[in-house]
Scaffold this motif. Sequence first.
Motif, PDB file in Angstrom:
ATOM      1  N   GLU A 135       0.905  -1.323  -0.061  1.00 48.89           N
ATOM      2  CA  GLU A 135       0.027  -0.098   0.071  1.00 48.89           C
ATOM      3  C   GLU A 135       0.724   1.447  -0.148  1.00 48.89           C
ATOM      4  O   GLU A 135       0.664   2.200  -0.758  1.00 48.89           O
ATOM      5  CB  GLU A 135      -0.914  -0.055   1.192  1.00 48.89           C
ATOM      6  N   SER A 136       2.047   1.343   0.734  1.00 47.44           N
ATOM      7  CA  SER A 136       2.969   2.343   0.853  1.00 47.44           C
ATOM      8  C   SER A 136       3.579   2.575  -0.688  1.00 47.44           C
ATOM      9  O   SER A 136       3.718   3.584  -1.157  1.00 47.44           O
ATOM     10  CB  SER A 136       3.762   1.991   1.840  1.00 47.44           C
ATOM     11  N   PHE A 137       3.969   1.440  -0.999  1.00 50.36           N
ATOM     12  CA  PHE A 137       4.813   1.294  -2.464  1.00 50.36           C
ATOM     13  C   PHE A 137       3.837   2.104  -3.333  1.00 50.36           C
ATOM     14  O   PHE A 137       4.184   2.809  -4.238  1.00 50.36           O
ATOM     15  CB  PHE A 137       5.183  -0.010  -2.874  1.00 50.36           C
ATOM     16  N   ALA A 138       2.453   1.526  -3.273  1.00 50.44           N
ATOM     17  CA  ALA A 138       1.551   2.156  -4.486  1.00 50.44           C
ATOM     18  C   ALA A 138       1.266   3.549  -4.131  1.00 50.44           C
ATOM     19  O   ALA A 138       1.328   4.252  -5.384  1.00 50.44           O
ATOM     20  CB  ALA A 138       0.099   1.526  -4.221  1.00 50.44           C
TER      21      ALA A 138
ATOM     22  N   LEU B  91       3.343   5.840  -3.090  1.00 54.29           N
ATOM     23  CA  LEU B  91       4.664   6.434  -3.747  1.00 54.29           C
ATOM     24  C   LEU B  91       4.527   6.605  -5.082  1.00 54.29           C
ATOM     25  O   LEU B  91       4.788   7.637  -5.699  1.00 54.29           O
ATOM     26  CB  LEU B  91       5.992   5.725  -3.454  1.00 54.29           C
ATOM     27  N   GLY B  92       4.169   5.439  -5.768  1.00 54.37           N
ATOM     28  CA  GLY B  92       3.765   5.619  -7.219  1.00 54.37           C
ATOM     29  C   GLY B  92       2.554   6.496  -7.855  1.00 54.37           C
ATOM     30  O   GLY B  92       2.835   7.101  -8.712  1.00 54.37           O
ATOM     31  N   ASP B  93       1.715   6.488  -6.715  1.00 51.75           N
ATOM     32  CA  ASP B  93       0.585   7.320  -7.133  1.00 51.75           C
ATOM     33  C   ASP B  93       0.819   8.921  -7.480  1.00 51.75           C
ATOM     34  O   ASP B  93      -0.006   9.583  -8.001  1.00 51.75           O
ATOM     35  CB  ASP B  93      -0.813   7.304  -6.219  1.00 51.75           C
ATOM     36  N   ARG B  94       1.769   9.281  -7.044  1.00 54.76           N
ATOM     37  CA  ARG B  94       2.329  10.596  -6.863  1.00 54.76           C
ATOM     38  C   ARG B  94       2.965  11.259  -8.113  1.00 54.76           C
ATOM     39  O   ARG B  94       2.814  12.360  -8.508  1.00 54.76           O
ATOM     40  CB  ARG B  94       3.222  11.082  -5.792  1.00 54.76           C
ATOM     41  N   GLY B  95       2.990  10.243  -9.194  1.00 54.38           N
ATOM     42  CA  GLY B  95       3.408  10.582 -10.791  1.00 54.38           C
ATOM     43  C   GLY B  95       5.062  10.883 -10.634  1.00 54.38           C
ATOM     44  O   GLY B  95       5.345  11.533 -11.619  1.00 54.38           O
ATOM     45  N   ASN B  96       5.446  11.063  -9.468  1.00 57.53           N
ATOM     46  CA  ASN B  96       6.914  11.432  -9.498  1.00 57.53           C
ATOM     47  C   ASN B  96       7.869  10.161  -9.595  1.00 57.53           C
ATOM     48  O   ASN B  96       7.370   8.930  -9.156  1.00 57.53           O
ATOM     49  CB  ASN B  96       7.402  11.996  -8.054  1.00 57.53           C
ATOM     50  N   LYS B  97       8.918  10.361 -10.203  1.00 52.17           N
ATOM     51  CA  LYS B  97      10.143   9.468 -10.321  1.00 52.17           C
ATOM     52  C   LYS B  97      10.618   9.135  -9.110  1.00 52.17           C
ATOM     53  O   LYS B  97      11.130  10.287  -8.344  1.00 52.17           O
ATOM     54  CB  LYS B  97      11.060   9.681 -11.552  1.00 52.17           C
ATOM     55  N   VAL B  98      10.879   7.975  -8.503  1.00 53.37           N
ATOM     56  CA  VAL B  98      11.580   7.875  -7.419  1.00 53.37           C
ATOM     57  C   VAL B  98      12.806   8.497  -7.184  1.00 53.37           C
ATOM     58  O   VAL B  98      13.634   8.461  -8.310  1.00 53.37           O
ATOM     59  CB  VAL B  98      11.477   6.576  -6.793  1.00 53.37           C
ATOM     60  N   SER B  99      13.394   9.067  -6.282  1.00 51.10           N
ATOM     61  CA  SER B  99      14.719   9.598  -5.997  1.00 51.10           C
ATOM     62  C   SER B  99      15.739   8.538  -5.581  1.00 51.10           C
ATOM     63  O   SER B  99      15.286   7.409  -5.201  1.00 51.10           O
ATOM     64  CB  SER B  99      14.812  10.773  -4.766  1.00 51.10           C
TER      65      SER B  99
ATOM     66  N   LEU C 291      13.747   1.023  -1.493  1.00 45.18           N
ATOM     67  CA  LEU C 291      12.924   0.178  -2.208  1.00 45.18           C
ATOM     68  C   LEU C 291      13.463  -1.195  -2.408  1.00 45.18           C
ATOM     69  O   LEU C 291      13.072  -2.232  -2.344  1.00 45.18           O
ATOM     70  CB  LEU C 291      12.548   0.523  -3.538  1.00 45.18           C
ATOM     71  N   GLU C 292      15.261  -1.125  -2.746  1.00 47.54           N
ATOM     72  CA  GLU C 292      15.743  -2.221  -3.117  1.00 47.54           C
ATOM     73  C   GLU C 292      15.803  -3.291  -1.812  1.00 47.54           C
ATOM     74  O   GLU C 292      15.512  -4.346  -2.013  1.00 47.54           O
ATOM     75  CB  GLU C 292      17.244  -2.002  -3.411  1.00 47.54           C
ATOM     76  N   GLY C 293      16.043  -2.659  -0.723  1.00 47.91           N
ATOM     77  CA  GLY C 293      15.817  -3.520   0.677  1.00 47.91           C
ATOM     78  C   GLY C 293      14.485  -3.921   0.896  1.00 47.91           C
ATOM     79  O   GLY C 293      14.286  -5.293   1.164  1.00 47.91           O
ATOM     80  N   VAL C 294      13.453  -3.280   0.517  1.00 51.49           N
ATOM     81  CA  VAL C 294      12.069  -3.819   0.712  1.00 51.49           C
ATOM     82  C   VAL C 294      11.868  -5.039  -0.170  1.00 51.49           C
ATOM     83  O   VAL C 294      11.326  -5.985   0.170  1.00 51.49           O
ATOM     84  CB  VAL C 294      11.225  -2.552   0.633  1.00 51.49           C
ATOM     85  N   GLY C 295      12.182  -4.683  -1.660  1.00 46.14           N
ATOM     86  CA  GLY C 295      12.143  -5.819  -2.658  1.00 46.14           C
ATOM     87  C   GLY C 295      12.934  -6.943  -2.213  1.00 46.14           C
ATOM     88  O   GLY C 295      12.159  -8.212  -2.244  1.00 46.14           O
ATOM     89  N   LEU C 296      13.855  -7.058  -1.480  1.00 47.53           N
ATOM     90  CA  LEU C 296      14.712  -8.161  -1.033  1.00 47.53           C
ATOM     91  C   LEU C 296      14.205  -8.979  -0.009  1.00 47.53           C
ATOM     92  O   LEU C 296      13.931 -10.052   0.022  1.00 47.53           O
ATOM     93  CB  LEU C 296      16.209  -7.958  -0.997  1.00 47.53           C
TER      94      LEU C 296
ATOM     95  N   ARG D 105       9.084  -8.649  -7.139  1.00 48.86           N
ATOM     96  CA  ARG D 105       9.312  -8.617  -8.264  1.00 48.86           C
ATOM     97  C   ARG D 105       8.927  -7.032  -8.936  1.00 48.86           C
ATOM     98  O   ARG D 105       9.577  -6.377  -9.457  1.00 48.86           O
ATOM     99  CB  ARG D 105       8.780  -9.396  -9.321  1.00 48.86           C
ATOM    100  N   GLU D 106       7.541  -6.758  -8.353  1.00 46.05           N
ATOM    101  CA  GLU D 106       7.118  -5.543  -8.852  1.00 46.05           C
ATOM    102  C   GLU D 106       8.152  -4.332  -8.151  1.00 46.05           C
ATOM    103  O   GLU D 106       8.154  -3.068  -9.127  1.00 46.05           O
ATOM    104  CB  GLU D 106       5.671  -5.231  -8.155  1.00 46.05           C
ATOM    105  N   ILE D 107       8.476  -4.574  -7.097  1.00 45.52           N
ATOM    106  CA  ILE D 107       9.286  -3.382  -6.509  1.00 45.52           C
ATOM    107  C   ILE D 107      10.729  -3.433  -7.166  1.00 45.52           C
ATOM    108  O   ILE D 107      11.134  -2.235  -7.530  1.00 45.52           O
ATOM    109  CB  ILE D 107       9.436  -3.497  -4.913  1.00 45.52           C
ATOM    110  N   GLN D 108      11.287  -4.510  -7.457  1.00 37.95           N
ATOM    111  CA  GLN D 108      12.682  -4.466  -7.915  1.00 37.95           C
ATOM    112  C   GLN D 108      12.613  -4.230  -9.255  1.00 37.95           C
ATOM    113  O   GLN D 108      13.684  -3.604  -9.911  1.00 37.95           O
ATOM    114  CB  GLN D 108      13.106  -6.116  -8.097  1.00 37.95           C
ATOM    115  N   GLU D 109      11.488  -4.237 -10.054  1.00 37.88           N
ATOM    116  CA  GLU D 109      11.412  -3.567 -11.367  1.00 37.88           C
ATOM    117  C   GLU D 109      11.391  -2.073 -11.469  1.00 37.88           C
ATOM    118  O   GLU D 109      12.083  -1.299 -12.232  1.00 37.88           O
ATOM    119  CB  GLU D 109      10.042  -3.882 -12.198  1.00 37.88           C
ATOM    120  N   VAL D 110      10.868  -1.435 -10.243  1.00 40.13           N
ATOM    121  CA  VAL D 110      10.870  -0.192 -10.117  1.00 40.13           C
ATOM    122  C   VAL D 110      12.425   0.220  -9.886  1.00 40.13           C
ATOM    123  O   VAL D 110      12.983   1.358 -10.228  1.00 40.13           O
ATOM    124  CB  VAL D 110       9.848   0.536  -9.208  1.00 40.13           C
ATOM    125  N   VAL D 111      13.147  -0.521  -8.936  1.00 43.64           N
ATOM    126  CA  VAL D 111      14.295  -0.316  -8.499  1.00 43.64           C
ATOM    127  C   VAL D 111      15.229  -0.159  -9.741  1.00 43.64           C
ATOM    128  O   VAL D 111      16.245   0.621 -10.108  1.00 43.64           O
ATOM    129  CB  VAL D 111      14.951  -1.331  -7.446  1.00 43.64           C
TER     130      VAL D 111
END
Length: 137
Positions: free
Chosen positions: A55-58, A60-68, A75-80, A92-98
């Motif tokens: 939900e938190s990841f979603a 972040l993405g809803d803001r339309g900003n590219k992640v810093s 995010l990498e740590g969360v995906g792992l 996988r969804e998070i690692q693709e964004v990473v």
Amino acid sequence: MHKLVHAWGCDRLTRDEQARYSRATFELIVEVVEMAESGRTAPEDKLRVVPHVMESFAALGDRGNKVSEGVVDELEGVGLFLNHIGKWREGREIQEVVLDGRRRILGEEHPDTISAMSNLAIALGDQGQLDEATIHH
């Protein structure tokens, strides 16, 4: 976040305020994940945090900003973490964004980008998606 609080925030807060609160919520999630990875959390509690992570990841993405870059690192740590507890689809969804973030920020040849490619390929391989894993590795 409770659905009523979320609805209120979307209705009453400016876009910048929403982004700031989403980022603060994500910081809390990262702390919980770090506690879980360090072994200070019971195994069943690790699974309880997954819906909140996503939900938190979603948000972040809803803001339309590219992640810093800092968010990409977290995010990498969360995906792992998600992969370690067997939540491969979410990981996988998070690692693709990473990987996208690493490519955009650091370039294709940077060691951190290559590491992100490897992490994604390993996650895909663990899911039996070997053809797709080969493309990313």
